[in-house]
Design a protein around this motif. Sequence first.
Motif, PDB file in Angstrom:
ATOM      1  N   VAL A  29       0.844  -1.203   0.000  1.00 42.92           N
ATOM      2  CA  VAL A  29       0.000   0.000   0.000  1.00 42.92           C
ATOM      3  C   VAL A  29       0.876   1.248   0.000  1.00 42.92           C
ATOM      4  O   VAL A  29       0.608   2.204  -0.734  1.00 42.92           O
ATOM      5  CB  VAL A  29      -0.963  -0.013   1.211  1.00 42.92           C
ATOM      6  N   PHE A  30       1.917   1.251   0.795  1.00 40.96           N
ATOM      7  CA  PHE A  30       2.822   2.397   0.868  1.00 40.96           C
ATOM      8  C   PHE A  30       3.453   2.670  -0.497  1.00 40.96           C
ATOM      9  O   PHE A  30       3.539   3.824  -0.935  1.00 40.96           O
ATOM     10  CB  PHE A  30       3.901   2.140   1.919  1.00 40.96           C
ATOM     11  N   LEU A  31       3.886   1.619  -1.184  1.00 44.75           N
ATOM     12  CA  LEU A  31       4.493   1.795  -2.503  1.00 44.75           C
ATOM     13  C   LEU A  31       3.473   2.293  -3.525  1.00 44.75           C
ATOM     14  O   LEU A  31       3.808   3.094  -4.402  1.00 44.75           O
ATOM     15  CB  LEU A  31       5.131   0.480  -2.966  1.00 44.75           C
ATOM     16  N   GLN A  32       2.227   1.830  -3.428  1.00 45.59           N
ATOM     17  CA  GLN A  32       1.177   2.317  -4.331  1.00 45.59           C
ATOM     18  C   GLN A  32       0.918   3.802  -4.100  1.00 45.59           C
ATOM     19  O   GLN A  32       0.753   4.560  -5.053  1.00 45.59           O
ATOM     20  CB  GLN A  32      -0.115   1.528  -4.142  1.00 45.59           C
ATOM     21  N   VAL A  33       0.880   4.215  -2.851  1.00 45.05           N
ATOM     22  CA  VAL A  33       0.659   5.631  -2.538  1.00 45.05           C
ATOM     23  C   VAL A  33       1.832   6.465  -3.045  1.00 45.05           C
ATOM     24  O   VAL A  33       1.639   7.570  -3.556  1.00 45.05           O
ATOM     25  CB  VAL A  33       0.446   5.829  -1.023  1.00 45.05           C
ATOM     26  N   ALA A  34       3.045   5.945  -2.943  1.00 48.09           N
ATOM     27  CA  ALA A  34       4.228   6.677  -3.402  1.00 48.09           C
ATOM     28  C   ALA A  34       4.184   6.916  -4.902  1.00 48.09           C
ATOM     29  O   ALA A  34       4.776   7.881  -5.400  1.00 48.09           O
ATOM     30  CB  ALA A  34       5.494   5.918  -3.017  1.00 48.09           C
ATOM     31  N   ARG A  35       3.464   6.079  -5.644  1.00 50.52           N
ATOM     32  CA  ARG A  35       3.368   6.230  -7.098  1.00 50.52           C
ATOM     33  C   ARG A  35       2.274   7.224  -7.521  1.00 50.52           C
ATOM     34  O   ARG A  35       2.188   7.566  -8.692  1.00 50.52           O
ATOM     35  CB  ARG A  35       3.094   4.882  -7.749  1.00 50.52           C
ATOM     36  N   LEU A  36       1.449   7.680  -6.594  1.00 48.41           N
ATOM     37  CA  LEU A  36       0.376   8.609  -6.938  1.00 48.41           C
ATOM     38  C   LEU A  36       0.942   9.986  -7.273  1.00 48.41           C
ATOM     39  O   LEU A  36       2.009  10.369  -6.785  1.00 48.41           O
ATOM     40  CB  LEU A  36      -0.609   8.749  -5.779  1.00 48.41           C
ATOM     41  N   ARG A  37       0.200  10.724  -8.078  1.00 45.81           N
ATOM     42  CA  ARG A  37       0.596  12.095  -8.400  1.00 45.81           C
ATOM     43  C   ARG A  37       0.330  12.987  -7.191  1.00 45.81           C
ATOM     44  O   ARG A  37      -0.470  12.659  -6.319  1.00 45.81           O
ATOM     45  CB  ARG A  37      -0.182  12.604  -9.609  1.00 45.81           C
ATOM     46  N   ASP A  38       0.989  14.143  -7.155  1.00 47.95           N
ATOM     47  CA  ASP A  38       0.836  15.070  -6.028  1.00 47.95           C
ATOM     48  C   ASP A  38      -0.622  15.462  -5.820  1.00 47.95           C
ATOM     49  O   ASP A  38      -1.097  15.544  -4.692  1.00 47.95           O
ATOM     50  CB  ASP A  38       1.675  16.324  -6.249  1.00 47.95           C
ATOM     51  N   GLY A  39      -1.338  15.726  -6.905  1.00 44.17           N
ATOM     52  CA  GLY A  39      -2.736  16.127  -6.801  1.00 44.17           C
ATOM     53  C   GLY A  39      -3.600  15.048  -6.163  1.00 44.17           C
ATOM     54  O   GLY A  39      -4.504  15.350  -5.376  1.00 44.17           O
ATOM     55  N   GLN A  40      -3.324  13.807  -6.482  1.00 49.27           N
ATOM     56  CA  GLN A  40      -4.080  12.699  -5.902  1.00 49.27           C
ATOM     57  C   GLN A  40      -3.803  12.585  -4.402  1.00 49.27           C
ATOM     58  O   GLN A  40      -4.718  12.362  -3.612  1.00 49.27           O
ATOM     59  CB  GLN A  40      -3.720  11.381  -6.601  1.00 49.27           C
ATOM     60  N   ILE A  41      -2.545  12.758  -4.027  1.00 55.20           N
ATOM     61  CA  ILE A  41      -2.186  12.693  -2.612  1.00 55.20           C
ATOM     62  C   ILE A  41      -2.828  13.845  -1.857  1.00 55.20           C
ATOM     63  O   ILE A  41      -3.350  13.674  -0.757  1.00 55.20           O
ATOM     64  CB  ILE A  41      -0.655  12.686  -2.432  1.00 55.20           C
ATOM     65  N   ARG A  42      -2.830  15.044  -2.464  1.00 53.36           N
ATOM     66  CA  ARG A  42      -3.479  16.188  -1.824  1.00 53.36           C
ATOM     67  C   ARG A  42      -4.968  15.944  -1.639  1.00 53.36           C
ATOM     68  O   ARG A  42      -5.558  16.310  -0.616  1.00 53.36           O
ATOM     69  CB  ARG A  42      -3.271  17.446  -2.657  1.00 53.36           C
ATOM     70  N   PHE A  43      -5.610  15.341  -2.644  1.00 51.49           N
ATOM     71  CA  PHE A  43      -7.044  15.055  -2.560  1.00 51.49           C
ATOM     72  C   PHE A  43      -7.331  14.077  -1.418  1.00 51.49           C
ATOM     73  O   PHE A  43      -8.264  14.264  -0.649  1.00 51.49           O
ATOM     74  CB  PHE A  43      -7.547  14.491  -3.895  1.00 51.49           C
ATOM     75  N   ILE A  44      -6.511  13.051  -1.293  1.00 50.65           N
ATOM     76  CA  ILE A  44      -6.670  12.081  -0.198  1.00 50.65           C
ATOM     77  C   ILE A  44      -6.460  12.784   1.146  1.00 50.65           C
ATOM     78  O   ILE A  44      -7.219  12.570   2.093  1.00 50.65           O
ATOM     79  CB  ILE A  44      -5.690  10.900  -0.367  1.00 50.65           C
ATOM     80  N   GLY A  45      -5.447  13.634   1.234  1.00 54.02           N
ATOM     81  CA  GLY A  45      -5.191  14.376   2.465  1.00 54.02           C
ATOM     82  C   GLY A  45      -6.343  15.301   2.820  1.00 54.02           C
ATOM     83  O   GLY A  45      -6.749  15.390   3.984  1.00 54.02           O
TER      84      GLY A  45
END
Length: 58
Positions: A29-45
Amino acid sequence: MENLIAALGLMLVLEGLLPMIAPARWREVFLQVARLRDGQIRFIGMGSALLGIALLLF
């Protein structure tokens, strides 16, 4: 201040459960999250923060 410390402690317990119970799955899961784009990570946050605020207000 006591509530803040209790909330921080509970967050750390919850954050530690998955790596303790299933470290291999946590790593995937951690590696999958690391592959996400910045915008996707911001949306999750943002979603997590809004959900946390809603729970606190509830």
